[in-house]
Design a protein around this motif. Structure first.
Motif, PDB file in Angstrom:
ATOM      1  N   ALA A 292     -50.910   2.366 -11.182  1.00  0.00           N
ATOM      2  CA  ALA A 292     -52.320   2.391 -12.159  1.00  0.00           C
ATOM      3  C   ALA A 292     -52.452   1.541 -12.683  1.00  0.00           C
ATOM      4  N   ALA A 293     -53.541   1.013 -12.942  1.00  0.00           N
ATOM      5  CA  ALA A 293     -54.616  -0.121 -13.382  1.00  0.00           C
ATOM      6  C   ALA A 293     -54.860   0.804 -15.588  1.00  0.00           C
ATOM      7  N   SER A 294     -54.513  -0.045 -16.384  1.00  0.00           N
ATOM      8  CA  SER A 294     -54.651   0.837 -17.830  1.00  0.00           C
ATOM      9  C   SER A 294     -56.345   0.710 -18.188  1.00  0.00           C
TER      10      SER A 294
ATOM     11  N   ILE B 150     -56.174   3.649 -21.463  1.00  0.00           N
ATOM     12  CA  ILE B 150     -54.803   4.088 -21.271  1.00  0.00           C
ATOM     13  C   ILE B 150     -54.342   5.291 -20.572  1.00  0.00           C
ATOM     14  N   ASP B 151     -55.386   5.963 -22.144  1.00  0.00           N
ATOM     15  CA  ASP B 151     -54.410   7.646 -21.687  1.00  0.00           C
ATOM     16  C   ASP B 151     -54.321   8.064 -20.038  1.00  0.00           C
ATOM     17  N   PHE B 152     -55.433   7.816 -19.949  1.00  0.00           N
ATOM     18  CA  PHE B 152     -56.191   8.716 -17.724  1.00  0.00           C
ATOM     19  C   PHE B 152     -54.866   8.015 -17.375  1.00  0.00           C
ATOM     20  N   SER B 153     -54.886   6.900 -17.080  1.00  0.00           N
ATOM     21  CA  SER B 153     -53.780   6.196 -15.669  1.00  0.00           C
ATOM     22  C   SER B 153     -52.634   6.864 -16.520  1.00  0.00           C
ATOM     23  N   LEU B 154     -51.858   7.338 -17.301  1.00  0.00           N
ATOM     24  CA  LEU B 154     -50.474   7.803 -18.126  1.00  0.00           C
ATOM     25  C   LEU B 154     -50.991   9.366 -17.775  1.00  0.00           C
ATOM     26  N   SER B 155     -51.543   9.533 -18.276  1.00  0.00           N
ATOM     27  CA  SER B 155     -51.513  11.522 -17.969  1.00  0.00           C
ATOM     28  C   SER B 155     -51.409  11.678 -16.615  1.00  0.00           C
ATOM     29  N   ASN B 156     -52.540  10.606 -14.967  1.00  0.00           N
ATOM     30  CA  ASN B 156     -52.523  11.467 -13.931  1.00  0.00           C
ATOM     31  C   ASN B 156     -50.830  10.722 -13.604  1.00  0.00           C
ATOM     32  N   LEU B 157     -50.422   9.749 -14.108  1.00  0.00           N
ATOM     33  CA  LEU B 157     -48.846   9.540 -13.534  1.00  0.00           C
ATOM     34  C   LEU B 157     -48.393  10.657 -13.865  1.00  0.00           C
ATOM     35  N   VAL B 158     -48.061  10.946 -15.276  1.00  0.00           N
ATOM     36  CA  VAL B 158     -46.938  12.488 -15.490  1.00  0.00           C
ATOM     37  C   VAL B 158     -47.978  13.518 -14.718  1.00  0.00           C
ATOM     38  N   ASN B 159     -49.045  13.681 -14.676  1.00  0.00           N
ATOM     39  CA  ASN B 159     -49.330  15.169 -14.098  1.00  0.00           C
ATOM     40  C   ASN B 159     -49.219  15.397 -13.240  1.00  0.00           C
TER      41      ASN B 159
ATOM     42  N   GLY C  90     -46.189  14.918 -12.035  1.00  0.00           N
ATOM     43  CA  GLY C  90     -44.743  14.899 -11.630  1.00  0.00           C
ATOM     44  C   GLY C  90     -44.482  14.173 -12.471  1.00  0.00           C
ATOM     45  N   ILE C  91     -44.717  12.831 -12.511  1.00  0.00           N
ATOM     46  CA  ILE C  91     -43.725  11.781 -12.346  1.00  0.00           C
ATOM     47  C   ILE C  91     -43.384  11.962 -14.266  1.00  0.00           C
ATOM     48  N   THR C  92     -41.724  11.531 -14.014  1.00  0.00           N
ATOM     49  CA  THR C  92     -41.223  11.747 -15.509  1.00  0.00           C
ATOM     50  C   THR C  92     -40.713  10.322 -15.913  1.00  0.00           C
ATOM     51  N   LYS C  93     -40.751   9.466 -14.905  1.00  0.00           N
ATOM     52  CA  LYS C  93     -40.589   8.195 -15.602  1.00  0.00           C
ATOM     53  C   LYS C  93     -41.534   6.964 -16.014  1.00  0.00           C
ATOM     54  N   VAL C  94     -42.079   6.305 -16.721  1.00  0.00           N
ATOM     55  CA  VAL C  94     -43.131   5.544 -16.604  1.00  0.00           C
ATOM     56  C   VAL C  94     -42.850   3.983 -17.164  1.00  0.00           C
ATOM     57  N   GLY C  95     -43.095   3.759 -16.687  1.00  0.00           N
ATOM     58  CA  GLY C  95     -43.284   1.909 -17.206  1.00  0.00           C
ATOM     59  C   GLY C  95     -44.080   1.510 -17.333  1.00  0.00           C
ATOM     60  N   ILE C  96     -44.900   0.938 -18.927  1.00  0.00           N
ATOM     61  CA  ILE C  96     -46.083  -0.133 -18.947  1.00  0.00           C
ATOM     62  C   ILE C  96     -45.352  -1.587 -19.007  1.00  0.00           C
TER      63      ILE C  96
ATOM     64  N   ASP D 130     -39.433  12.816  -8.376  1.00  0.00           N
ATOM     65  CA  ASP D 130     -38.604  10.887  -7.542  1.00  0.00           C
ATOM     66  C   ASP D 130     -39.342   9.821  -7.795  1.00  0.00           C
ATOM     67  N   ALA D 131     -40.763   9.793  -8.257  1.00  0.00           N
ATOM     68  CA  ALA D 131     -41.145   8.459  -8.781  1.00  0.00           C
ATOM     69  C   ALA D 131     -41.029   8.384  -9.700  1.00  0.00           C
ATOM     70  N   LEU D 132     -41.352   7.013  -9.898  1.00  0.00           N
ATOM     71  CA  LEU D 132     -41.812   5.915 -10.782  1.00  0.00           C
ATOM     72  C   LEU D 132     -42.628   5.435 -11.373  1.00  0.00           C
ATOM     73  N   GLY D 133     -43.761   5.394 -12.469  1.00  0.00           N
ATOM     74  CA  GLY D 133     -45.315   5.417 -12.816  1.00  0.00           C
ATOM     75  C   GLY D 133     -44.887   3.682 -13.371  1.00  0.00           C
ATOM     76  N   ILE D 134     -45.885   2.889 -13.034  1.00  0.00           N
ATOM     77  CA  ILE D 134     -46.057   1.509 -13.899  1.00  0.00           C
ATOM     78  C   ILE D 134     -47.605   1.816 -13.782  1.00  0.00           C
ATOM     79  N   VAL D 135     -48.027   1.233 -15.344  1.00  0.00           N
ATOM     80  CA  VAL D 135     -49.188   1.410 -15.875  1.00  0.00           C
ATOM     81  C   VAL D 135     -49.277  -0.166 -15.856  1.00  0.00           C
ATOM     82  N   LEU D 136     -50.529  -1.065 -15.042  1.00  0.00           N
ATOM     83  CA  LEU D 136     -50.621  -2.248 -15.150  1.00  0.00           C
ATOM     84  C   LEU D 136     -51.247  -2.527 -16.567  1.00  0.00           C
ATOM     85  N   PRO D 137     -51.211  -3.683 -16.053  1.00  0.00           N
ATOM     86  CA  PRO D 137     -51.896  -4.501 -17.456  1.00  0.00           C
ATOM     87  C   PRO D 137     -52.892  -5.425 -17.235  1.00  0.00           C
TER      88      PRO D 137
END
Lengths: 370, 374
Positions: free
Chosen positions: A124-126, A39-48, A50-56, A3-10
């Motif tokens: 999380a920062a990119s 960016i793969d690290f922060s993005l994978s950390n969010l997905v792993n 359990g987060i299913t929706k991510v905005g970059i 139920d969380a939303l992930g954001i990767v910061l620029p």
């Protein structure tokens, strides 16, 4: 954390000494570790987590991020229930910008946060290199009814401290004050990962709009008496790429098997764009030690203590040491390379010598020939 | 829906001559050349030949194969309404039964092929390593106004008696067949790749299903029947690399061909790439004590020992003091400290215990290939 939303910061980084490698890309899409982008690290950390929706949140160099992420399929974000969004960035955030997290990015994308039905927003920062599970800090929300959780480190040496780094004053686990590096009073350095309740974030967006203050840290600092801001300690390997020295060192860290194992050999894979490459072929004259290597290469020379990306070709008689070779470099016969960092598609003619030093590696830009 | 050519890939065989490599999965799903599986070769050829509809006939131990093929997107076979379909035996209104022969497998799926109303059906098999542009084969079939075209290749005369052979006339029309003859009259061997006109094949299949004494096999029944009717059967002569990898020895040799510069088969050819269905893995790690040469190594491998003239699939752990020479190691295997292996195939997720030794010069039969699959 479904139920969380992930954001990767620029993070653009043109103001750092990495700028020669950032002509057409941001720090987030800087190649790293033989086959990844930062960016793969922060993005994978969010997905792993359990987060299913991510905005970059993007910056002005969108093509490299869109080329890398595509529909997000490799990060499991192109499914009926999962979703990747590329959000418009408001400004081209530079490494030294005062506003570590710029609320203009959130004001501009207010609708995205309003429409979401997420309970929590995880940012999380990119430019972070770490394998991290956000479920751990997320428990603080349950336990303490927190509004915000800031992730911090106590070993100051992990990152180069920049003037815009934020330090936390702690009262137990609760944050009682925030200060920028110049007025730093504590050892608790914020590491550019933050969890925040979505309703709190929406209120902060309103405050930022109303008061025209765009620094999230400043707003949090001003509201520490009403907001429950907690801190959570990060343990294990972490690095943050803000300059050439950090970039080189973090790559070379992967040659330590314990670091490599901690980052990659866990049940949280680091996802990246996959390629239909053949296995890397080592020729009859190959001699390779203390390296990590991507797929699709052909190596018939000698490589030592180096990070070699996908589809590199190294002819016989050539020697490479202490170097980073990004994708698709071609190195001819009888070359000697020491302390070089090659961007993608660099070609080196036969019998070339390029000797840099640890403090001053020789950088070749994308597509150059020597 | 309408497509000119439907490819039917026979992938149901057990491949018992590959021993323990096929105990848990069908032959087409056996790893080859590191990251590939045998079925990648016909599927990649189909993609490179712009064939958009493929039926994969499965029967023996299909789970791994089914998961691997998935929605076919790895080979570009995901055109909506077309793409790849996995076709196991099924039950219909009048009951169901196993596939009892190559022709029976196709006959039981007549309705599948009819959906696409094709002109041609291309029959492929899931146990061959080769690169072929099927569109050239189909063009040849059209040009010859053939009713059946069989891809054939020249084999050395000394070997010819191991194959199903065809005799041809001046225009490559097939005039006679010989199945593994003692005295070969030709050295053109069938590659098990056929192009039929669908309407005609459909009729033959229906008739063959009725025939009680038939083994329902293309080689034994359908093709001889068509030949007896004097139908136009042509040979398409293929001169490039092709290997049947049906035995442990031929499987081992074909893998090692990838390390041989003199062999004209190149998985590194970027113009005709082979595709496979892989997920993301870590980079390969080669420690400061490791020695690696003359080998193919995939992502996720961790190497502390010596690797020479070997092929390593993904996620393999090679501990210190290990020596691998002329070995093929499959995904996820772990070779423990001090093991010395020569001429071995190590199966997926196998664990080779500390100090295990298989050394050719210490063996009664130095050329023998050991399969370690525990």
């Amino acid at each position: 954390m479904r139920d969380a939303l992930g954001i990767v910061l620029p993070q653009v980084g043109d103001d750092s000494d990495l700028h020669e490698l950032l002509g057409h890309r941001t720090i987030g899409t800087l190649p790293f570790g033989s086959r990844y982008r930062l960016i793969d690290f922060s993005l994978s950390n969010l997905v792993n987590s359990g987060i299913t929706k991510v905005g970059i949140i993007g910056s002005h160099k969108y093509s490299s991020i869109i080329d890398h992420l595509g529909t997000g399929k490799e990060w499991l974000l192109s499914r009926k229930t999962n979703d990747l969004a590329i959000l418009t960035g408001s400004v081209n955030r530079r490494i030294h910008d005062r506003n570590k997290i710029n609320m203009l990015d959130f004001i501009l994308n207010k609708g995205y946060f309003e429409q979401s039905n997420a309970d929590t927003v995880v940012m999380a920062a990119s430019n972070l290199v770490t394998t991290y599970d956000f479920n751990k800090p997320n428990e603080v929300f349950e336990k303490n009814k927190a509004d915000v959780v800031l992730i911090y480190r106590i070993d100051n040496e992990t990152f180069h401290t920049l003037p815009n780094d934020v330090f936390l004053t702690l009262d137990g686990r609760r944050v009682s004050d925030l200060s920028y590096a110049e007025n730093n009073k504590t050892d608790y350095k914020f590491v550019d990962m933050i969890l925040i309740k979505r309703d709190v974030l929406l209120k902060i967006i309103d405050i930022a709009e109303r008061n025209e203050t765009y620094d999230l840290m400043e707003i949090l600092k001003d509201n520490l008496d009403t907001l429950k801001v907690y801190a959570y300690k990060h343990e294990g390997y972490i690095n943050r790429i803000t300059d050439l020295e950090k970039y080189y060192k973090a790559n070379m860290d992967l040659l330590h098997y314990d670091v490599l194992s901690e980052l990659f050999f866990t049940d949280q894979p680091v996802y990246t764009k996959t390629k239909d490459n053949h296995p890397t072929q080592y020729g009859k004259n190959a001699c390779i030690e203390d390296c990590i290597v991507g797929s699709g290469g052909y190596i018939d020379g000698k490589i030592e203590h180096s990070v070699v990306f996908r589809e590199n070709e190294l002819d016989e008689g050539s020697e490479v040491k202490n170097s980073i070779l990004m994708q698709k470099c071609k190195i001819g016969k009888n070359c000697k390379l020491n302390y070089v960092i090659f961007d993608k598609e660099v070609t080196v003619r036969d019998n070339t010598e390029l000797i840099g030093t640890e403090d001053n590696p020789i950088i070749m830009k994308k597509g150059e020939t020597i | 829906m309408k497509t000119e050519t439907v490819a039917m890939l026979l992938a149901g065989g057990q491949g018992s001559r590959l021993g323990s490599l096929t105990f848990n999965n069908a032959k087409p799903a056996v790893l080859f050349g590191g990251k590939y599986r045998i079925i990648d070769f016909p599927l990649s050829n189909a993609m490179n030949s712009e064939i958009d509809t493929v039926g994969v006939l499965t029967q023996y131990r299909p789970y791994l194969l089914n998961t691997y093929i998935s929605d076919g997107v790895a080979w570009g076979l995901d055109k909506p309404g077309y793409g790849v379909s996995i076709l196991p035996p099924y039950e219909g209104r009048k009951g169901g039964r196993w596939y009892e022969g190559t022709a029976d497998a196709i006959a039981q799926n007549i309705d599948f092929i009819d959906q696409y109303d094709p002109e041609y059906v291309l029959i492929l098999s899931g146990d061959h390593i080769y690169q072929m542009d099927y569109s050239k084969l189909i063009d040849y079939h059209k040009k010859k106004k053939a009713q059946l075209t069989i891809a054939v290749m020249e084999v050395p005369w000394d070997d010819a008696s191991r194959f199903g052979l065809v005799e041809v006339n001046d225009e490559n029309r097939i005039i006679a067949f010989q199945e593994k003859p003692e005295h070969p009259k030709s050295n053109l061997a069938s590659m098990g790749i056929y192009v039929f006109n669908w309407k005609e094949l459909r009729k033959e299949l229906v008739d063959d299903m009725e025939a009680e004494d038939s083994a329902h096999d293309f080689g034994m029944n359908i093709i001889p029947t068509m030949h007896a009717k004097d139908m136009r059967i042509f040979a398409y002569i293929f001169n490039d690399y092709w290997r049947d990898v049906g035995t442990v020895q031929s499987y081992f040799d074909a893998n090692m061909d990838l390390l041989d510069d003199d062999v004209d088969f190149n998985i590194k050819d970027k113009n005709n790439p082979f595709f496979s269905n892989n997920f993301s893995r870590s980079p390969q790690f080669i420690s400061d004590d490791a020695k690696v040469k003359d080998s193919l190594i995939c992502d996720g491998c961790v190497i502390f020992g010596e690797v020479e003239h070997s092929i390593l699939s993904q996620d393999i752990f090679v501990d210190k003091h290990v020596v691998l020479k002329n070995c093929i190691v499959h995904t996820g295997a772990e070779i423990e400290d001090g093991a010395i292996l020569e001429n071995c195939i190590v199966g997926s997720y196998a664990k080779v215990a500390k100090d295990t030794r298989y050394i050719a010069s210490e063996s009664d039969n130095p050329d023998e290939i050991h399969v370690l699959n525990e």
